[in-house]
Design a protein around this motif. Sequence first.
Motif, mmCIF file in Angstrom:
data_model
loop_
_atom_site.group_PDB
_atom_site.id
_atom_site.type_symbol
_atom_site.label_atom_id
_atom_site.label_comp_id
_atom_site.label_asym_id
_atom_site.label_seq_id
_atom_site.Cartn_x
_atom_site.Cartn_y
_atom_site.Cartn_z
ATOM 1 N N ILE A 1 2.647 -6.979 9.226
ATOM 2 C CA ILE A 1 2.437 -5.559 9.125
ATOM 3 C C ILE A 1 3.597 -4.620 9.472
ATOM 4 C CG2 ILE A 1 1.087 -3.556 9.644
ATOM 5 C CD1 ILE A 1 -0.982 -5.473 10.203
ATOM 6 N N THR A 2 4.366 -3.739 8.372
ATOM 7 C CA THR A 2 5.604 -4.241 8.195
ATOM 8 C C THR A 2 5.301 -2.875 7.508
ATOM 9 O OG1 THR A 2 7.079 -6.379 7.580
ATOM 10 C CG2 THR A 2 8.078 -3.897 6.943
ATOM 11 N N VAL A 3 5.785 -1.372 8.313
ATOM 12 C CA VAL A 3 5.698 0.019 7.459
ATOM 13 C C VAL A 3 6.999 0.334 7.808
ATOM 14 C CG1 VAL A 3 4.079 2.059 8.387
ATOM 15 C CG2 VAL A 3 2.986 -0.254 9.220
ATOM 16 N N PHE A 4 7.058 1.439 6.489
ATOM 17 C CA PHE A 4 7.538 2.225 6.649
ATOM 18 C C PHE A 4 7.761 3.393 5.484
ATOM 19 C CE2 PHE A 4 9.255 -2.192 4.274
ATOM 20 C CZ PHE A 4 10.644 -2.435 5.436
ATOM 21 N N ASP A 5 8.103 4.339 6.681
ATOM 22 C CA ASP A 5 8.150 6.252 6.605
ATOM 23 C C ASP A 5 8.683 6.476 6.539
ATOM 24 O OD1 ASP A 5 7.127 8.281 6.980
ATOM 25 O OD2 ASP A 5 7.030 8.743 9.015
ATOM 26 N N GLU A 6 9.124 6.705 5.268
ATOM 27 C CA GLU A 6 10.354 7.280 4.311
ATOM 28 C C GLU A 6 11.824 6.915 5.078
ATOM 29 O OE1 GLU A 6 9.927 9.836 2.015
ATOM 30 O OE2 GLU A 6 8.615 10.926 2.303
ATOM 31 N N PRO A 7 11.780 5.638 4.699
ATOM 32 C CA PRO A 7 12.791 4.889 5.380
ATOM 33 C C PRO A 7 14.285 5.563 5.104
ATOM 34 C CG PRO A 7 11.616 3.188 3.651
ATOM 35 C CD PRO A 7 11.343 4.827 4.171
ATOM 36 N N TYR A 8 14.456 5.323 3.768
ATOM 37 C CA TYR A 8 15.799 6.193 3.273
ATOM 38 C C TYR A 8 16.457 7.140 2.940
ATOM 39 C CZ TYR A 8 12.137 6.677 0.426
ATOM 40 O OH TYR A 8 11.019 7.583 -0.430
ATOM 41 N N ILE A 9 16.528 8.222 4.165
ATOM 42 C CA ILE A 9 16.654 9.344 3.672
ATOM 43 C C ILE A 9 18.054 9.303 4.104
ATOM 44 C CG2 ILE A 9 16.830 11.188 5.353
ATOM 45 C CD1 ILE A 9 13.908 10.688 3.701
ATOM 46 N N TYR B 1 0.766 -1.440 -0.408
ATOM 47 C CA TYR B 1 -0.366 0.097 0.081
ATOM 48 C C TYR B 1 0.688 1.334 0.134
ATOM 49 C CZ TYR B 1 -3.426 -2.878 1.698
ATOM 50 O OH TYR B 1 -4.302 -4.163 1.456
ATOM 51 N N GLY B 2 0.794 2.180 -0.867
ATOM 52 C CA GLY B 2 0.983 3.464 -0.958
ATOM 53 C C GLY B 2 0.112 4.444 0.262
ATOM 54 N N LEU B 3 0.941 4.940 1.674
ATOM 55 C CA LEU B 3 -0.082 6.447 1.590
ATOM 56 C C LEU B 3 1.150 7.035 1.718
ATOM 57 C CD1 LEU B 3 -1.834 6.052 4.357
ATOM 58 C CD2 LEU B 3 0.147 6.225 5.940
ATOM 59 N N LEU B 4 -0.096 7.643 0.889
ATOM 60 C CA LEU B 4 0.541 9.204 0.558
ATOM 61 C C LEU B 4 -0.401 10.290 1.306
ATOM 62 C CD1 LEU B 4 0.689 8.198 -3.504
ATOM 63 C CD2 LEU B 4 2.037 7.479 -1.415
ATOM 64 N N ARG C 1 2.535 -10.229 2.722
ATOM 65 C CA ARG C 1 2.935 -9.316 3.744
ATOM 66 C C ARG C 1 1.972 -8.349 3.789
ATOM 67 N NH1 ARG C 1 8.264 -7.615 6.080
ATOM 68 N NH2 ARG C 1 9.903 -9.131 4.406
ATOM 69 N N THR C 2 1.549 -7.594 4.429
ATOM 70 C CA THR C 2 1.142 -6.155 4.653
ATOM 71 C C THR C 2 1.802 -5.513 4.276
ATOM 72 O OG1 THR C 2 -1.489 -6.564 4.995
ATOM 73 C CG2 THR C 2 -0.637 -3.961 5.129
ATOM 74 N N ILE C 3 2.232 -4.568 3.548
ATOM 75 C CA ILE C 3 3.599 -3.057 3.509
ATOM 76 C C ILE C 3 2.516 -2.192 3.545
ATOM 77 C CG2 ILE C 3 5.570 -2.320 2.297
ATOM 78 C CD1 ILE C 3 5.864 -5.491 1.590
ATOM 79 N N ILE C 4 3.139 -1.404 4.076
ATOM 80 C CA ILE C 4 1.962 0.041 4.390
ATOM 81 C C ILE C 4 3.797 0.911 4.278
ATOM 82 C CG2 ILE C 4 1.563 1.903 5.414
ATOM 83 C CD1 ILE C 4 -0.092 0.146 6.922
ATOM 84 N N PHE C 5 3.676 1.710 3.127
ATOM 85 C CA PHE C 5 5.140 2.450 1.992
ATOM 86 C C PHE C 5 4.480 3.926 2.288
ATOM 87 C CE2 PHE C 5 9.082 1.235 0.062
ATOM 88 C CZ PHE C 5 10.139 2.733 0.492
ATOM 89 N N LEU D 1 5.573 2.367 -9.311
ATOM 90 C CA LEU D 1 4.798 0.862 -9.770
ATOM 91 C C LEU D 1 5.090 -0.017 -9.365
ATOM 92 C CD1 LEU D 1 7.656 1.277 -12.901
ATOM 93 C CD2 LEU D 1 5.185 1.512 -12.443
ATOM 94 N N LEU D 2 5.579 -0.192 -7.396
ATOM 95 C CA LEU D 2 5.295 -0.660 -6.369
ATOM 96 C C LEU D 2 4.144 -1.019 -5.711
ATOM 97 C CD1 LEU D 2 8.888 -0.723 -4.361
ATOM 98 C CD2 LEU D 2 7.825 -2.557 -6.214
ATOM 99 N N PHE D 3 3.359 -0.129 -5.531
ATOM 100 C CA PHE D 3 1.810 -0.172 -4.887
ATOM 101 C C PHE D 3 0.898 -1.000 -5.487
ATOM 102 C CE2 PHE D 3 3.507 4.569 -3.481
ATOM 103 C CZ PHE D 3 4.182 4.504 -3.075
#
Length: 285
Positions: free
Chosen positions: A148-156, A31-34, A179-183, A193-195
Amino acid sequence: MKIEVKNLSKKYKDKMALNDVSFTLDEPKIYGLLGRNGAGKTTFMNILSGQILATSGEIRIDGENPFDNQKLTESICLIKEGNNFKKDLKVKNVLKIYSYFYPSWDQELADSLMKEYNLDLNARVKTLSKGMESALGIIVGLASKAPITVFDEPYIGLDAPSRKKFYEILLEEYQMEKRTIIFSTHLIDEVSLLFEEVLILSEGSLVMKEEADILRKSTCAVSGTIDDVERFIKGKEVIEKKQLAGMMTAYVYGDVEEAKSSGLQVEGIPIQELMIHLTERKKGA
C-alpha cells in the motif's frame, strides 16, 4: 491487501475531519483520492498509515488495525507533501533507514531514481530545495515497493518535466508489480488518466466512489444550439450549462452513445470538473 473502512470518523475539537465514511478497496489499483482543501483526505491517509487513531469507526487492512501494528506499517508507505524526513539526515542515510524498514525495498530502483533526479547522496535534507526534497519522497515511495503506497501531493516544487517522469515511472513500476497506490492531488488533469478508480471526499464525507472508466462512459459534454441541447438534456441530471452566441454546452450524466446519436457534438468531462461539481453541491453519486 484488502482495505475496509467502516463508519470512520475523526473529530478535532469542534471540527469533523471525517464523518462516518465507509468503503472497501478490494484489489491493487491506482486510486485517485480527490477533494478540496479540508475535505479529510490527509486525515484519512494518516489513519490508514497507522499514524493517528480515529475518533470512531475503524480501518481494517486484511482484517487488522494498522495503528501500532509493525507488521502492517511495514506494508504501508505514506509520502506527504513535506516534512517526510529528519532535516539533519543525509540523503544516503534516509535511503538506508527506509531500506531497513521496508522488507520489499528495491535498492536498484532507488539507485536508478537517484540518477534520474540528480540527487546528491551526501546532501543533508535541510539543504535540499523543495523540489529535490519532493524527489527524495518520490524515490522512497516507489522504491519501498510497499503493498500500500500512498502519495499525498508528493511533487511540490517539481517542474512539469520532473512530474511527468514521476508519472511514467510510477505507471511502469505498477504494471510490472501491482500494488495499491492511493494518489491525492490537486493537479487532477495531469494524472487522471492514471486512475483506475476515483474516490471524492467533501467536508469529511464520501460523495463518490466509482471506476474511472465508468465515469468516463457515463458523463459527457454536449454542444450545439440552445434548443437542441435543451431538448437532449431534458430529464437528465445536468452538471453545468454554458451559453454563448446562441450555442450551449452542457455537462450531463447520461449515455455517451445516446449523446453521439443525437447529432450533438460530444466530448468527455474531465474528472476535475466532476470533482468541482460534486464538492460544490455535496451530493453523492
